[in-house]
Design a protein around this motif. Structure first.
Motif, PDB file in Angstrom:
ATOM      1  N   MET A  26       0.854  -1.196   0.000  1.00  0.00           N
ATOM      2  CA  MET A  26       0.000   0.000   0.000  1.00  0.00           C
ATOM      3  C   MET A  26       0.891   1.247   0.000  1.00  0.00           C
ATOM      4  O   MET A  26       1.693   1.439   0.921  1.00  0.00           O
ATOM      5  CB  MET A  26      -0.882   0.024   1.257  1.00  0.00           C
ATOM      6  N   LYS A  27       0.756   2.078  -1.023  1.00  0.00           N
ATOM      7  CA  LYS A  27       1.606   3.281  -1.062  1.00  0.00           C
ATOM      8  C   LYS A  27       1.084   4.347  -0.104  1.00  0.00           C
ATOM      9  O   LYS A  27      -0.135   4.476   0.096  1.00  0.00           O
ATOM     10  CB  LYS A  27       1.603   3.835  -2.493  1.00  0.00           C
ATOM     11  N   GLN A  28       2.000   5.102   0.485  1.00  0.00           N
ATOM     12  CA  GLN A  28       1.594   6.263   1.293  1.00  0.00           C
ATOM     13  C   GLN A  28       1.140   7.365   0.338  1.00  0.00           C
ATOM     14  O   GLN A  28       1.844   7.705  -0.607  1.00  0.00           O
ATOM     15  CB  GLN A  28       2.775   6.752   2.136  1.00  0.00           C
ATOM     16  N   LYS A  29      -0.059   7.909   0.602  1.00  0.00           N
ATOM     17  CA  LYS A  29      -0.625   8.904  -0.303  1.00  0.00           C
ATOM     18  C   LYS A  29      -0.272  10.318   0.153  1.00  0.00           C
ATOM     19  O   LYS A  29      -0.317  10.625   1.355  1.00  0.00           O
ATOM     20  CB  LYS A  29      -2.145   8.737  -0.358  1.00  0.00           C
ATOM     21  N   ILE A  30       0.111  11.143  -0.812  1.00  0.00           N
ATOM     22  CA  ILE A  30       0.476  12.532  -0.477  1.00  0.00           C
ATOM     23  C   ILE A  30      -0.176  13.527  -1.440  1.00  0.00           C
ATOM     24  O   ILE A  30      -0.542  13.169  -2.567  1.00  0.00           O
ATOM     25  CB  ILE A  30       2.011  12.736  -0.471  1.00  0.00           C
ATOM     26  N   ILE A  31      -0.319  14.748  -0.942  1.00  0.00           N
ATOM     27  CA  ILE A  31      -0.759  15.892  -1.740  1.00  0.00           C
ATOM     28  C   ILE A  31       0.372  16.909  -1.674  1.00  0.00           C
ATOM     29  O   ILE A  31       0.928  17.153  -0.601  1.00  0.00           O
ATOM     30  CB  ILE A  31      -2.049  16.508  -1.163  1.00  0.00           C
ATOM     31  N   ILE A  32       0.741  17.487  -2.811  1.00  0.00           N
ATOM     32  CA  ILE A  32       1.784  18.511  -2.834  1.00  0.00           C
ATOM     33  C   ILE A  32       1.141  19.849  -3.184  1.00  0.00           C
ATOM     34  O   ILE A  32       0.307  19.937  -4.090  1.00  0.00           O
ATOM     35  CB  ILE A  32       2.882  18.176  -3.864  1.00  0.00           C
ATOM     36  N   ASP A  33       1.518  20.894  -2.415  1.00  0.00           N
ATOM     37  CA  ASP A  33       1.078  22.260  -2.715  1.00  0.00           C
ATOM     38  C   ASP A  33       2.338  23.067  -3.015  1.00  0.00           C
ATOM     39  O   ASP A  33       3.300  23.026  -2.237  1.00  0.00           O
ATOM     40  CB  ASP A  33       0.342  22.847  -1.494  1.00  0.00           C
ATOM     41  N   THR A  34       2.375  23.759  -4.156  1.00  0.00           N
ATOM     42  CA  THR A  34       3.655  24.324  -4.596  1.00  0.00           C
ATOM     43  C   THR A  34       3.525  25.650  -5.325  1.00  0.00           C
ATOM     44  O   THR A  34       2.563  25.883  -6.054  1.00  0.00           O
ATOM     45  CB  THR A  34       4.378  23.315  -5.529  1.00  0.00           C
ATOM     46  N   ASP A  35       4.551  26.500  -5.126  1.00  0.00           N
ATOM     47  CA  ASP A  35       4.657  27.742  -5.917  1.00  0.00           C
ATOM     48  C   ASP A  35       5.745  27.550  -6.971  1.00  0.00           C
ATOM     49  O   ASP A  35       6.522  28.449  -7.269  1.00  0.00           O
ATOM     50  CB  ASP A  35       4.970  28.948  -5.015  1.00  0.00           C
ATOM     51  N   CYS A  36       5.761  26.398  -7.555  1.00  0.00           N
ATOM     52  CA  CYS A  36       6.807  25.805  -8.386  1.00  0.00           C
ATOM     53  C   CYS A  36       7.816  26.749  -9.036  1.00  0.00           C
ATOM     54  O   CYS A  36       7.636  27.206 -10.156  1.00  0.00           O
ATOM     55  CB  CYS A  36       6.232  24.882  -9.434  1.00  0.00           C
ATOM     56  N   GLY A  37       8.889  26.899  -8.245  1.00  0.00           N
ATOM     57  CA  GLY A  37      10.122  27.462  -8.761  1.00  0.00           C
ATOM     58  C   GLY A  37      11.110  26.319  -8.919  1.00  0.00           C
ATOM     59  O   GLY A  37      10.738  25.137  -8.808  1.00  0.00           O
ATOM     60  N   SER A  38      12.368  26.668  -9.114  1.00  0.00           N
ATOM     61  CA  SER A  38      13.359  25.648  -9.481  1.00  0.00           C
ATOM     62  C   SER A  38      13.657  24.669  -8.355  1.00  0.00           C
ATOM     63  O   SER A  38      13.984  23.506  -8.626  1.00  0.00           O
ATOM     64  CB  SER A  38      14.646  26.343  -9.929  1.00  0.00           C
ATOM     65  N   ASP A  39      13.528  25.079  -7.109  1.00  0.00           N
ATOM     66  CA  ASP A  39      13.779  24.086  -6.050  1.00  0.00           C
ATOM     67  C   ASP A  39      12.549  23.241  -5.785  1.00  0.00           C
ATOM     68  O   ASP A  39      12.647  22.046  -5.471  1.00  0.00           O
ATOM     69  CB  ASP A  39      14.323  24.742  -4.770  1.00  0.00           C
ATOM     70  N   ASP A  40      11.350  23.838  -5.977  1.00  0.00           N
ATOM     71  CA  ASP A  40      10.118  23.031  -5.898  1.00  0.00           C
ATOM     72  C   ASP A  40      10.174  21.903  -6.930  1.00  0.00           C
ATOM     73  O   ASP A  40       9.808  20.770  -6.657  1.00  0.00           O
ATOM     74  CB  ASP A  40       8.888  23.871  -6.221  1.00  0.00           C
ATOM     75  N   ALA A  41      10.637  22.228  -8.138  1.00  0.00           N
ATOM     76  CA  ALA A  41      10.674  21.238  -9.223  1.00  0.00           C
ATOM     77  C   ALA A  41      11.532  20.043  -8.829  1.00  0.00           C
ATOM     78  O   ALA A  41      11.163  18.888  -9.062  1.00  0.00           O
ATOM     79  CB  ALA A  41      11.212  21.893 -10.500  1.00  0.00           C
ATOM     80  N   MET A  42      12.681  20.319  -8.192  1.00  0.00           N
ATOM     81  CA  MET A  42      13.550  19.225  -7.740  1.00  0.00           C
ATOM     82  C   MET A  42      12.810  18.370  -6.696  1.00  0.00           C
ATOM     83  O   MET A  42      12.841  17.141  -6.750  1.00  0.00           O
ATOM     84  CB  MET A  42      14.839  19.788  -7.136  1.00  0.00           C
ATOM     85  N   ALA A  43      12.083  19.046  -5.800  1.00  0.00           N
ATOM     86  CA  ALA A  43      11.348  18.324  -4.746  1.00  0.00           C
ATOM     87  C   ALA A  43      10.220  17.486  -5.335  1.00  0.00           C
ATOM     88  O   ALA A  43      10.011  16.334  -4.934  1.00  0.00           O
ATOM     89  CB  ALA A  43      10.796  19.328  -3.737  1.00  0.00           C
ATOM     90  N   ILE A  44       9.514  18.033  -6.305  1.00  0.00           N
ATOM     91  CA  ILE A  44       8.426  17.284  -6.954  1.00  0.00           C
ATOM     92  C   ILE A  44       8.990  16.060  -7.660  1.00  0.00           C
ATOM     93  O   ILE A  44       8.453  14.949  -7.564  1.00  0.00           O
ATOM     94  CB  ILE A  44       7.659  18.194  -7.934  1.00  0.00           C
ATOM     95  N   ALA A  45      10.132  16.234  -8.316  1.00  0.00           N
ATOM     96  CA  ALA A  45      10.775  15.103  -9.016  1.00  0.00           C
ATOM     97  C   ALA A  45      11.129  13.997  -8.025  1.00  0.00           C
ATOM     98  O   ALA A  45      10.939  12.799  -8.306  1.00  0.00           O
ATOM     99  CB  ALA A  45      12.017  15.588  -9.754  1.00  0.00           C
ATOM    100  N   MET A  46      11.593  14.386  -6.845  1.00  0.00           N
ATOM    101  CA  MET A  46      11.932  13.380  -5.816  1.00  0.00           C
ATOM    102  C   MET A  46      10.700  12.552  -5.458  1.00  0.00           C
ATOM    103  O   MET A  46      10.724  11.328  -5.436  1.00  0.00           O
ATOM    104  CB  MET A  46      12.479  14.078  -4.568  1.00  0.00           C
ATOM    105  N   ALA A  47       9.597  13.257  -5.214  1.00  0.00           N
ATOM    106  CA  ALA A  47       8.359  12.566  -4.806  1.00  0.00           C
ATOM    107  C   ALA A  47       7.846  11.654  -5.915  1.00  0.00           C
ATOM    108  O   ALA A  47       7.432  10.518  -5.679  1.00  0.00           O
ATOM    109  CB  ALA A  47       7.298  13.595  -4.433  1.00  0.00           C
TER     110      ALA A  47
END
Ligand code: RIB
Ligand code: CA
Length: 312
Positions: free
Chosen positions: A1-22
């Motif tokens: 069972m995968k852990q479910k997450i919601i991401i809230d973002t003001d997607c700049g360049s460091d957000d993008a790296m974080a989203i890619a990780m997830a």
């Protein structure tokens, strides 16, 4: 069972790296992404999020727009740190993904109501406007979240937009105040200090990621503005990656070194300490702690998690 997450973002360049990780950690399922203005405009943050999902190219959670403006403060976009498009000004645009027309805040509440209680973690990487409005609209639904992780506050260190304030909190202090005062029991702030010093990406870390493949090259090149600033600041190649540090703490808690619950208060005054978060380390207030502060990560655990999720 995968852990479910919601991401809230003001997607700049460091957000993008974080989203890619997830998106690359198979232990997790990103159910949806909501966007908010902050680093860049809402529309730009939304395009940047779609672009990032295309670049990661694993699966494609729905992306919904949230707030275009802050609760009670004008926007001060972080173009100097992320570029005018928030992604290093290469002119990259999403080529096929489109955002969903539904409202991101209502969708966040809907997802929380639909999924079993206390099974979803929310990870907020921008100003807390969407999260605050969601609490105002339906606190019972927001309280169905298991944990809320926020990249925000200067932790136990200094600020990055003023001596005492960190950008996400400072950009919408009223929203941050509403979230801190919501009474939500598992609220975690990953402070800016968590991505500094021994948790900065150094030249070797940067090269390892950027030469690992197309995604690694992308997540480093879009941070070129910050690299340039840091070259001046630190006379060398370093990246203080705030959102990736927050994502690592949320998704790989083995990397958390210092985490403690304190009574926290957001300064919404319009004076020199506007947007700071008073963290009552020495318990002067005698008030009940209301938020966890994660102020340091274990560098080896943090960086190995970055490599594991970005070097594809
Ligand atoms: O202070 C750093 C934070 O502000 C990061 O989330 C960055 O993306 C900006 O939103
Ligand atoms: Ca951010």
């Amino acid at each position: 069972m995968k852990q479910k997450i919601i991401i809230d973002t003001d997607c700049g360049s460091d957000d993008a790296m974080a989203i890619a990780m997830a998106m690359n950690d198979a232990k997790y399922e990103v159910l949806m992404i909501s966007t908010v203005a902050g680093n860049v405009t809402l529309d730009q943050a939304t395009d940047n999020t779609l672009l990032t999902l295309e670049k990661v190219n694993t699966y494609f959670p729905p992306v919904y727009k949230g707030c275009a403006t802050m609760l009670n403060k004008k926007l001060f976009y972080a173009y100097e740190t992320h570029g005018n498009d928030g992604m290093g000004d290469y002119g990259y645009k999403p080529t096929y993904l489109k955002c969903n027309k539904d409202n991101g805040i209502l969708k966040m509440l809907e997802v929380l109501e639909k999924e079993p209680n206390k099974t979803i973690d929310i990870i907020a990487l921008g100003p807390l406007t969407n999260i605050a409005v969601a609490f105002k609209l339906n606190p019972d639904s927001m309280n169905r979240a298991r944990n809320i992780y926020v990249m925000g506050t200067s932790g136990l260190g200094v600020g990055n937009v003023s001596p005492v304030a960190e950008f996400n909190i400072w950009q919408d202090p009223e929203a941050a105040k509403a979230v801190v005062e919501s009474g939500f029991p598992n609220l975690y702030f990953i402070g800016w200090d968590a991505c500094l010093d021994d948790n900065m990406l150094d030249k070797d870390d940067i090269e390892r990621i950027s030469t690992s493949g197309e995604l690694g090259k992308f997540v480093i090149e879009i941070n070129r503005k910050l690299l340039e600033i840091n070259y001046e600041r630190f006379s060398g190649e370093f990246l203080d990656m705030a959102d990736p540090a927050a994502m690592a703490a949320a998704l790989h808690p083995e990397c958390i070194d210092k985490c403690k619950k304190y009574y926290c208060e957001v300064d919404t005054s319009k004076g020199p300490s506007e947007g700071s978060v008073l963290i009552d380390v020495n318990e002067f207030s005698g008030k009940e702690p209301n938020a966890y502060i994660i102020s340091h990560l274990i560098p080896s655990e943090y960086k190995n998690y970055l490599f594991k999720t970005l070097c594809k």
